[in-house]
Design a protein around this motif. Structure first.
Motif, short mmCIF file in Angstrom:
data_model
loop_
_atom_site.label_atom_id
_atom_site.label_comp_id
_atom_site.label_asym_id
_atom_site.label_seq_id
_atom_site.Cartn_x
_atom_site.Cartn_y
_atom_site.Cartn_z
N GLU A 71 44.25 32.88 37.17
CA GLU A 71 44.10 34.39 36.47
C GLU A 71 45.26 35.18 36.58
OE1 GLU A 71 40.47 36.17 37.89
OE2 GLU A 71 39.33 35.31 36.48
N ARG A 72 45.80 34.91 37.96
CA ARG A 72 47.01 35.56 38.18
C ARG A 72 47.81 34.84 39.41
NH1 ARG A 72 48.66 38.16 42.63
NH2 ARG A 72 50.20 39.84 42.56
N LEU A 73 49.28 34.70 39.27
CA LEU A 73 50.03 34.09 39.97
C LEU A 73 51.02 34.93 40.57
CD1 LEU A 73 50.98 31.11 40.53
CD2 LEU A 73 52.37 31.15 38.62
N ASN A 75 53.50 36.30 44.34
CA ASN A 75 54.50 35.50 44.95
C ASN A 75 54.12 34.70 46.20
OD1 ASN A 75 56.67 36.82 43.48
ND2 ASN A 75 56.39 38.74 44.69
N THR A 76 53.14 34.94 46.93
CA THR A 76 52.41 34.66 48.01
C THR A 76 50.88 34.12 47.75
OG1 THR A 76 51.53 36.41 48.93
CG2 THR A 76 53.83 35.51 49.52
N SER A 77 50.35 34.43 46.52
CA SER A 77 48.94 34.19 46.31
C SER A 77 48.64 33.76 44.96
CB SER A 77 48.18 35.48 46.47
OG SER A 77 48.52 36.43 45.62
N LEU A 78 47.47 33.32 44.71
CA LEU A 78 47.08 32.45 43.60
C LEU A 78 45.55 32.99 43.38
CD1 LEU A 78 47.19 30.59 41.17
CD2 LEU A 78 46.70 28.69 42.91
N THR A 79 45.37 33.80 42.30
CA THR A 79 43.95 33.92 41.84
C THR A 79 43.50 32.88 40.99
OG1 THR A 79 44.17 36.42 42.18
CG2 THR A 79 42.23 35.74 41.08
N ILE A 80 42.28 32.31 41.22
CA ILE A 80 41.96 31.10 40.61
C ILE A 80 40.31 31.50 40.12
CG2 ILE A 80 40.97 28.78 40.93
CD1 ILE A 80 42.79 28.38 43.20
N GLY A 81 40.31 31.83 38.80
CA GLY A 81 39.19 31.94 38.35
C GLY A 81 38.20 30.66 38.11
N HIS A 82 37.04 30.83 38.06
CA HIS A 82 35.95 29.82 38.10
C HIS A 82 35.00 30.00 37.09
CE1 HIS A 82 34.56 31.96 41.77
NE2 HIS A 82 33.56 31.95 41.07
N ARG A 83 34.08 29.10 36.59
CA ARG A 83 33.03 28.99 35.95
C ARG A 83 32.22 27.70 36.42
NH1 ARG A 83 31.87 31.42 31.40
NH2 ARG A 83 31.05 29.59 30.29
N GLY A 97 33.51 33.92 38.25
CA GLY A 97 34.16 34.94 39.30
C GLY A 97 35.52 34.30 39.35
N HIS A 98 36.10 34.63 40.73
CA HIS A 98 37.39 34.27 41.11
C HIS A 98 37.65 34.25 42.86
CE1 HIS A 98 37.82 38.74 40.91
NE2 HIS A 98 38.56 38.43 42.05
N VAL A 99 38.69 33.36 43.03
CA VAL A 99 38.98 33.45 44.36
C VAL A 99 40.38 33.54 44.63
CG1 VAL A 99 38.97 31.41 46.29
CG2 VAL A 99 37.09 31.65 45.07
N VAL A 100 40.92 34.26 45.52
CA VAL A 100 42.23 34.65 45.69
C VAL A 100 42.80 33.85 47.04
CG1 VAL A 100 44.00 36.09 46.57
CG2 VAL A 100 42.19 36.84 44.92
#
Length: 124
Positions: A71-73, A75-83, A97-100
């Motif tokens: 969902e979002r990339l 500099n230090t984090s990644l937001t991973i969407g899930h289903r 939802g999502h996990v950061v």
């Protein structure tokens, strides 16, 4: 991924905490495909936030399919969407939802830049 009998709660559906376990398992499988797995002696990912929308109960016996997407990339984090959907009927949505994930410096505990291999895997 199969729903296990031990995942059920007193109402005979998957306990809400198990959804996080399913997502963790899916993320680990994804990470195994990333060269270097995004962790080494210097940096490692941690879960900074988790957002789950429980859309309907999962009953036993079922097989579920988990889809992950970027969902979002940052500099230090990644937001991973899930289903999480029914393996036989993708229109049956159990959870989204999502996990950061934040990569941290193992020595200092401070945020660290995303490893190049993780960034490349997310842009592929």
């Amino acid at each position: 991924m199969p729903v296990r009998w031990r995942d059920l709660d007193a109402f005979n559906h998957v306990n809400n905490s198990k959804y996080l376990s399913y997502l963790e398992e899916a993320r680990l499988h994804w990470m195994l495909g990333v060269p270097g797995q995004g962790l080494d002696d210097d940096v490692a990912p941690v879960v900074a936030a988790a957002h789950l929308n429980y859309r309907r109960p999962i009953e036993w016996p079922k097989q579920v399919r988990i889809t992950l997407f970027v969902e979002r990339l940052g500099n230090t984090s990644l937001t991973i969407g899930h289903r999480i959907v029914d393996a036989e009927d993708a229109d049956t949505l159990y959870c989204d939802g999502h996990v950061v994930m934040v990569w941290i410096d193992r020595q200092t505990g401070q945020a660290a830049p995303l490893p190049p291999a993780v960034r490349e895997a997310c842009q592929a």
